[in-house]
Design a protein around this motif. Sequence first.
Motif, short mmCIF file in Angstrom:
data_model
loop_
_atom_site.label_atom_id
_atom_site.label_comp_id
_atom_site.label_asym_id
_atom_site.label_seq_id
_atom_site.Cartn_x
_atom_site.Cartn_y
_atom_site.Cartn_z
N LEU A 94 22.42 51.49 25.69
CA LEU A 94 21.60 50.30 25.47
C LEU A 94 20.67 50.05 26.64
CD1 LEU A 94 20.98 47.81 23.72
CD2 LEU A 94 22.85 46.63 24.88
N LYS A 96 16.50 49.72 26.72
CA LYS A 96 16.10 48.32 26.89
C LYS A 96 14.80 48.20 27.65
CE LYS A 96 18.19 43.82 27.69
NZ LYS A 96 19.43 43.11 28.09
N ASP A 97 13.97 47.25 27.23
CA ASP A 97 12.69 47.01 27.88
C ASP A 97 12.92 46.44 29.27
OD1 ASP A 97 10.14 46.41 28.60
OD2 ASP A 97 9.61 45.36 26.76
N GLN A 147 12.90 42.66 29.58
CA GLN A 147 13.99 41.90 28.98
C GLN A 147 15.30 42.06 29.73
OE1 GLN A 147 14.14 43.26 24.94
NE2 GLN A 147 12.17 42.36 24.39
N MET A 148 15.30 42.75 30.85
CA MET A 148 16.52 42.98 31.61
C MET A 148 16.82 41.80 32.51
SD MET A 148 16.25 46.98 32.80
CE MET A 148 16.29 48.32 31.60
N GLU A 202 20.97 44.25 35.36
CA GLU A 202 20.42 45.41 34.65
C GLU A 202 19.22 46.00 35.38
OE1 GLU A 202 21.64 44.15 30.07
OE2 GLU A 202 19.66 43.65 30.88
N SER A 220 10.81 51.67 29.46
CA SER A 220 12.26 51.77 29.53
C SER A 220 12.65 53.06 30.24
CB SER A 220 12.89 51.71 28.13
OG SER A 220 12.41 52.79 27.34
#
Length: 414
Positions: free
Chosen positions: A151, A155-156, A159-160, A164, A383
């Motif tokens: 994931l 993930k962008d 958006q973390m 992350e 990503s």
Amino acid sequence: MADQAGGIAGGNGASAGRITENIVHFARTLRRAGMPVGPASVVDAVRAVELAGIRNRDDLYWTLHAVFVRKREHRIVFDEAFRIYWKSRGLVEKLLSILSPVAPPRGEAEKPKAGQTRVAQAFQATRDRQSTQEREELEIDARLTVSGRELLQRKDFAQMNAEEIRAAKSALQRMAMPLEKVRLRRFVAAPRGRIDPRRTLRASLRTGGDMIDLRHKRADMRRPPIVALCDISGSMSQYTRILLHFLHALTEERRNVHTFLFGTRLTNVTRQLRMKDPDEALIACTDGVEDWSGGTRIATALAEFNRKWSRRVMSGGPIVLLVTDGLERDTDEDLAREIDRLHRSCRRLVWLNPLLRFDGFQARAKGVRAMLPHVDEFRSVHSLDKVEDLCRALSGSARPDGSVDPRHWLKAAG
């Protein structure tokens, strides 16, 4: 107090044990922060403190500094760890009585320093280890770990969360980009290949021409240089900040890497990214740029690069990575002319655009349509898996598909 601190060995056993215990905890923190601190260094640190004594904060700092710091890049991590570990007032003076390895909370907000992230993670690892030893052991499903890693790969970056992003930065620093070697016009000596007449005749002179030993040569193979032009405008600052960790690791691996940042002006940050410590390098890049998160003038930045830097860094047929969303502030014929000049000066021009993360993206913006005809590949870079795709493509291990062809996007928009 000075008399008591003058020799630890002469004090009571409990005090000496407390001092030794805290030095051991401090050494473990340095080791988790990335410094090569072994058991022998810990023993030397304890003996050095016993011999030098503890009269004030500076004495303890420089005594431990002389033992643990062996390279220039270790100073930043040691300084930040020492500041956090021994920061409470009177802590050094209380070493002979009671010491706590837990650093007190920070007071007023301070500017992040180089090495602060890794040192904080090292302290967190120590606390997690102590809490794990106190509570009962729990079973962990390994499948959840794998799915979480997958994931994170997709993930962008935008958006973390904070943890992350730290994991993504570490993954980018571990990525390798073994670019395929290109053939040069220069020849080098080789055990077999084409006959080298000059070296053959020169070698025959040693025997007076009685015996001729054929010498051979082959074309030299070398990895092409890399030039990165990264947009730091408001819409691109977060992506560029994360990608700088990848460029730092790439610059540390090889020397023929040049990085430029542009918003409303062009800034060369190649020297900053050559610093050994990644945190220090990123802070130096941020401090050296005046237009971070500002507007975008791609045509002006490319014109300045073509005029001032092209002859300096574009020798050897480099691969150019252009990281921008293409949303030009002033779109005119200058943008097409400058991107065409850049394309003609390099071996390969790869445009990395985070807007490709949207399924409904179309090349309708004027800046995008002006730049697409002059690039070789049009890729996304939002990503970790997209960065890995870029590494595989540049290393020659994966053939580019039709989705990265700029003509595909021009036809779709037309």
